[in-house]
Structure formats: C-alpha cells, structure tokens
Design an enzyme around this catalytic site. Structure first.
Site, mmCIF file in Angstrom:
data_model
loop_
_atom_site.group_PDB
_atom_site.id
_atom_site.type_symbol
_atom_site.label_atom_id
_atom_site.label_comp_id
_atom_site.label_asym_id
_atom_site.label_seq_id
_atom_site.Cartn_x
_atom_site.Cartn_y
_atom_site.Cartn_z
ATOM 1 N N GLU A 117 6.282 37.319 -28.819
ATOM 2 C CA GLU A 117 7.405 36.660 -28.161
ATOM 3 C C GLU A 117 8.617 37.580 -28.057
ATOM 4 O O GLU A 117 9.305 37.598 -27.030
ATOM 5 C CB GLU A 117 7.782 35.380 -28.915
ATOM 6 C CG GLU A 117 6.706 34.308 -28.918
ATOM 7 C CD GLU A 117 6.516 33.651 -27.558
ATOM 8 O OE1 GLU A 117 7.246 33.999 -26.610
ATOM 9 O OE2 GLU A 117 5.640 32.782 -27.441
ATOM 10 N N GLU A 159 4.454 28.515 -14.799
ATOM 11 C CA GLU A 159 3.212 29.118 -14.298
ATOM 12 C C GLU A 159 2.858 28.708 -12.867
ATOM 13 O O GLU A 159 2.440 29.549 -12.062
ATOM 14 C CB GLU A 159 2.045 28.784 -15.243
ATOM 15 C CG GLU A 159 2.085 29.515 -16.563
ATOM 16 C CD GLU A 159 3.082 28.919 -17.549
ATOM 17 O OE1 GLU A 159 3.477 29.631 -18.497
ATOM 18 O OE2 GLU A 159 3.464 27.746 -17.366
ATOM 19 N N ASP A 170 -4.730 33.335 -22.613
ATOM 20 C CA ASP A 170 -4.378 33.427 -21.187
ATOM 21 C C ASP A 170 -3.933 34.805 -20.724
ATOM 22 O O ASP A 170 -4.505 35.391 -19.800
ATOM 23 C CB ASP A 170 -3.301 32.386 -20.849
ATOM 24 C CG ASP A 170 -2.100 32.436 -21.792
ATOM 25 O OD1 ASP A 170 -2.148 33.162 -22.801
ATOM 26 O OD2 ASP A 170 -1.099 31.737 -21.516
ATOM 27 N N ARG A 220 9.960 38.745 -24.322
ATOM 28 C CA ARG A 220 11.264 38.182 -23.966
ATOM 29 C C ARG A 220 12.393 39.192 -24.161
ATOM 30 O O ARG A 220 13.204 39.409 -23.258
ATOM 31 C CB ARG A 220 11.549 36.937 -24.805
ATOM 32 C CG ARG A 220 10.519 35.832 -24.644
ATOM 33 C CD ARG A 220 10.984 34.536 -25.275
ATOM 34 N NE ARG A 220 9.876 33.582 -25.454
ATOM 35 C CZ ARG A 220 10.019 32.271 -25.471
ATOM 36 N NH1 ARG A 220 11.206 31.736 -25.330
ATOM 37 N NH2 ARG A 220 8.976 31.476 -25.638
#
Length: 673
Positions: A304, A573, A437, A308
C-alpha cells in the site's frame, strides 16, 4: 658485534662519508667567478649529489605540472572558443539555426534538476502549448519552464464554483466503521523473461517539437467540470477536517489514521495537477515540503505504501518536474528496502520505516501474491531515476522467482506465498479478485514499461489470460453476461469481486499494444458485465462482491447480492476500465456509463459539509447507510479516471507514453537511450 663478524668473514667494508664544504673551501683553487659555465657545473654537481629517489620525485613533479598545464590550456581554449562563437553568432535569425528532431523522441521532457523556486509553482494548465518559446505549462505535454502566474485558471475556478452551486447533496444519516485489509476490502486473516538491461536507463531529455506537430487545445467540457467540482468538494472536506492525516471521516468531521503519512494528500497530488487545480496543488506541495516526515516509528504495509506514496510521489515528480517529490520518493524507497531481507527474497508485508525492520503479519509468515508482485513498476522507475540498481534488482528477483514456481494452474496463481520457503501456499484456490488481482495487471504493465523486451513477463501474462478463459469464464442468466468467477479445489464459484473490473481495461491495453485481437473482444463483454453490476442495483452503485445466476429463475436478475457484500467503497476499477475502453474505441457509451456512475456517487455518497463517504447498503436508496469514511483512492483513482474518461484529448496522459500503476499514478514508458 655485527662489524666483528664481518671482519672475520672477509675484507673490511668501505664506509662513505659525505662532507659539506663551506663557501671558503668551495672556492677552491680556481675560485668563484660567477660565470655561466661555473654555475652549470655547480648545479650539475648538486644534482648528482641527490639520491636516486630524490631525483625521481623531482622529475615526477615536473612531469605532473606539465600535464596539468596542458589540460588547463585546453579547457580554457574551449571556454574562450564558445564565448567567441556565441558573441559572433548571436546575430543569426531563428531560421538560420538548424532545428534538430530526435529520430526516437523521448517519452516526456526530462525533469528539471536545478533547485526550484519554491515561492512560485508551475501553472496547472490543461492546454497544449502553442509554439515555443512561449510554452504554457500544464499536464497535457508536461513542459517544464520557469513558473508563470497568469489568470488562466481564474475562469475555470469561477465556472467550477458555478457548477458546484447546481449540485445537490442528499442527506446521509448513519455511520459505521469498516475494517481494511486489502485495498479497503474487509478480509479476515486466514489462520489455516530477462530484464531489458542491468544498466539503469537515464531519464529522457526533452525533444524539440515542431510547430506543425502541435494541436489545438482541447477545451474542458461540462462533464469534466463536474468532476472538478466533485473533487473540490471532496478536497474541501479533507482540508477542513483531516488535513495532513490519512483519510477523511466526513460525517463526524474528523479523520482516521492508517500509517500517519497523509495518504489522501499524497494520493491526490497528481490528480490535482491533471485537473489543473493550481492553488490546491500549491497547498499540498507546501505540506509535503514542511510536514511529510518518514522518520517515524510506524509499521506500514509494503504494497500500500509503495503504490500510494512512492507511486504518487514519482508520478507527481514527472508531471511537475519538482525535485522535491523525487527526494521524498528516494527517502521512502530506501526505508521500504528492509522488507526484502528474507530467506527467500520474497518480501515481508510490513516495514517499520523508522527502525528499518520488517516482519510478516502477526498471524502468518505468508505474503499475498498480489502484494509482492505489484510493487515492481514503482521500484523499477525509482532505480531508473536515481541510478541505484538495488531497487529494481530486489523486485526483479521476485518476478523471476515467481516465474519458476510450481503450483500454477494454466498461468493462474494461488493467493499466498511463504516468505521463508518462497513457495506458494493454500494451493488450489484461484481468483482475479483480492490478493491476486494486480499480479496479472503488473505482468502486462511491466512488459510495456520496459519497452516490450521482457519476454518472461509477456509469456506469464498470455498464459494467465488463457487460464482465465479456460477455468474462470462463465455466462450468467438471463442476460448471458460474461463474468470471471473463482476456482477452489476444482469447484467453480460464480462470485466476482468489483476488484476484477480492472481486467477489461488491462485486456484493452494489451490489445492496443499488439496482443491478440480477441483480448479486446473479451474486454468489451466484461466491461458490459461490470456496468451491469451498477445498473442492476437499486442505487446504481456496485456492491463490493456479486454472485451471478447460472440458471434462469423467474423474477431474478443476473446479479445477486449477499448482505455481507452490499457495501460500496467508492472504488475505481470499473471507471478505470471505462477510461481505457473509451480511449481505445471512441465509443461514447463508455462516457455515458461513467456519467451515470458519477451522478449516483453524488446522489448517494456526497456529504454536504465536504467529502464523500463509502456506504453499507447499495440496495437501499432511501438509506444507503453511510460508513463515514472516504478512501484515499477516491481522489487518487476514481475521480482521476472520471476526468480522463470524459476528455477527448488522447494526449492527456497519452497511453503510448505513460503506464498507470495500480493506484492510477502515471509513470513514463521507457525508451532506449
């Protein structure tokens, strides 16, 4: 004792005595007559009296001084020549000076390396430059010049304020906390090719642009203005109630902390730039310069914080050319490196960026596959910019290792990998949702980023897409929507996470870069499904997870929603894939679908005092049950993709020049030096 032994052994050793004569003795028989011949004999006598070492040192010094003199003469000659040429050449007209155009132009202008004047900032224009030398700064061509201050954005801001007055916010009444584990998803812990070169590529230098290559500026349209207004409303809430903190809690007018590093602000930096919000960008930059400190005793999630923070800083550096963001990126990048100190080189999930230590989650020694294989774009780019190969080497080793592992199913990978053994765990479960994913996304994007040279990445991606077709694709009833399910120990589940809606955009991106044409056909069918995950729901907003009906039942839609899955986290998404589909096909329906989604966000998630909130119940329009949390990716991804979707300018983050990381931060595609 030594001399006695020597006498007994042989003839006596001769000892030499050096005698220095005074001036009166030195005059000798002939006397001193100050003639040149006498002085030459005297100098030669003194030279011969020196030892061999002394003479060698003196000769070396003379030789060294001679070499230095030659070098100094050459450099001064070049400088004098350039000054002379300049003084004699200033009278030439622009037409007489030959223009040079690179055969293989750089992807983007080279970021400025000189210190920036932090009192002024680049103008955030959404205009293509007309003609040098009067080049306006802005996100379209990302030209880097001395900052200018004009009134171009004043009209836009006035228009935005007018649009803001027309947007009505519905009241929200109830709050509920959420637990975040995977990109905002509620997940309980489970208890049970070759690289392009080992040499880091240099950042590209700006290429000269012919006037005839310039296009007319593409004006901001009404839908884009609506996105700007939505962003400014969200930013107002963050600034008023959560400034410098990780995430806004808009209903309680407070904030929540995850890492304590201003996640929302950093995630939104490049969005501010792309939307042309100059004043807000200046405020955010000032906070980064004065208040963003990574020397803190805090555990951060490697994945993360990479996508980010590191991704956001690198992207903003490329768009603005401000070296502040690169320096901050280098700082956080170095602090994340302890995560790779594992027996297998598969990184730990958590790093203490103040202490320089790393560890797996408390309940397991596993990392998720998506986390360890979705940090490559950022670390590779950091190596390219800094010239330090350690960042790229660490993440490339992970990909090479995963490439060789057993336990895959026609290219599909399990969700977990052990940091000690380096082997997949929890075998037999395959999904394109949470925990797996972005592994598939980054296979393709690394291949594109590196100039389409890393064949192992392409092979793994192509094999995985074939695995999806073979094992995970099904069609629902009654509308026969094509969807991507999950496979658990040979049993197919008709469950599809909203996260999977990244796939249509990724497939379209691959087809655009020369992969199989049927990838685009599959993308078109899957984006229809993702849209229906919104359209078939009462609020027009998708839940976090849906289940599809495989058999026709009277009175049932294709989409079924379980009570535990009906929350909406303002995810990006579907909008992301709509952006790719519109950019590559030009079909206006994708813009219309995105417009519907934006209107429903405004209708059910907008908080009047500032900000947007995730909701608990997408099936209840009268009370969607707000959760009192605005995820950082709403500003970093969702609204950014909305703005790009509604634009008709393909040069607004040109997809032949930039690749988006999984947090929607654009990074340049590498070109050969």
């Amino acid at each position: 004792m030594y001399s006695g032994a020597a006498s007994a052994a042989g003839p006596p050793r001769r000892d030499f005595i050096s005698v220095s004569l005074g001036p009166e003795e030195a005059v000798g028989v002939s006397g001193y007559n100050n003639s040149k011949a006498w002085r030459r004999r005297s100098c030669w006598r003194k030279w011969k009296q020196l030892s061999r070492l002394q003479r060698s040192v003196i000769l070396f010094l003379f030789a060294f001084l001679a070499v230095c003199g030659v070098i100094s003469y050459a450099s001064m000659g070049e400088a004098w020549k350039s000054i002379t040429n300049k003084s004699f050449g200033d009278h030439r007209t622009e037409q007489e000076i030959p223009r040079l155009k690179l055969a293989n132009p750089a992807v983007l202008p080279a970021p400025q390396k000189a210190d920036v004047n932090h009192g002024d900032y680049p103008e955030l224009s959404l205009q293509k430059p007309p003609r040098p030398p009067h080049v306006h700064r802005g996100p379209f061509n990302l030209q880097i010049k001395a900052p200018r201050r004009d009134m171009r954005l004043k009209t836009r801001h006035d228009t935005v304020r007018a649009v803001e007055e027309l947007v009505e916010a519905d009241k929200v009444e109830k709050t509920e906390k959420s637990v975040i584990s995977w990109r905002g998803a509620v997940i309980e812990p489970d208890q049970n090719t070759e690289p392009p070169s080992s040499k880091i590529m240099e950042p590209e230098k700006p290429s000269s642009v012919e006037a005839e290559d310039q296009k007319e500026p593409v004006p901001i349209n009404e839908r884009q203005l609506a996105v700007i207004e939505a962003f400014r409303h969200a930013w107002k809430g963050y600034k008023n109630f959560a400034w410098g903190h990780d995430e806004l809690k808009p209903l309680s007018k407070s904030y929540s902390e995850w890492f304590g590093l201003g996640l929302t602000l950093i995630d939104a930096l490049d969005t501010l730039w792309i939307l042309g919000l100059k004043e807000e960008f200046e405020e955010a930059r000032k906070w980064v310069a004065n208040d963003l400190v990574f020397d803190k005793n805090v555990d951060v999630n490697l994945f993360e914080s990479t996508i980010r923070i590191l991704g956001g800083l690198l992207s903003t550096y490329h768009l603005s050319g401000d070296s502040l963001f690169l320096e901050k990126a280098k700082d956080i990048g170095n602090r994340l490196m302890p995560a790779f100190k594992t027996p297998s080189k598969i990184p730990y999930s958590d790093v203490n960026i103040g202490r320089g230590t790393a560890h797996p989650p408390r309940w397991t020694s596993d990392s998720t596959v998506a986390e360890v294989t979705s940090i490559q774009l950022e670390f590779r780019e950091l190596s390219r910019l800094t010239g330090d190969e350690k960042f790229q080497k660490a993440v490339d080793e992970v990909m090479k290792h995963v490439h060789t592992l057993s336990g895959k199913n026609d290219g599909l990978v399990p969700m977990f990998i052990n940091t000690n053994s380096g082997q997949f765990t929890h075998l037999g479960v395959y999904t394109l949702g949470a925990r797996a994913d972005s592994y598939y996304e980054y296979l393709l994007k690394q291949w594109i980023q590196g100039g389409k040279k890393e064949n192992e990445l392409l092979e793994d991606y192509m094999r995985a897409i074939e695995g999806v077709k073979k094992h995970l694709l099904q069609r629902s009833e009654p509308k026969k929507l094509t969807f991507v399910g999950e496979l658990a120990h040979g049993h197919f589940s008709a469950k599809m996470d909203h996260l999977v809606c990244f796939l249509p955009g990724t497939l379209a991106l691959g087809a655009h870069n020369g992969l199989a044409a049927d990838h685009m056909k599959l993308a078109e069918t899957l984006i229809e499904t993702c849209y229906q995950m919104y359209a078939q729901v009462e609020t027009g907003l998708s839940p976090e997870i849906v289940h599809f009906n495989l058999h026709a039942q009277k009175g049932h839609k294709d989409v079924e929603i379980k009570p535990a899955d009906r929350h909406n986290l303002l995810r990006p998404e579907t909008v992301e894939s709509l952006f790719y589909m519109y950019r590559f096909t030009g079909d206006k329906k994708y813009q219309d679908w995105g417009w519907e989604i934006l209107q429903n966000f405004n209708r059910y998630t907008r908080v009047p005092t500032g900000g947007y909130t995730s909701i608990n119940n997408v099936q209840n329009p009268s009370n969607p049950e707000p959760r009192d949390k605005m995820e950082s990716f709403f500003l970093g991804e969702t609204l950014k993709y909305m703005f790009l979707l509604f634009s008709d300018d393909i040069d607004l983050i040109n997809l032949d020049k930039y690749i988006f990381n999984t947090e929607a931060h654009p990074l340049p595609i590498w070109v050969p030096a």
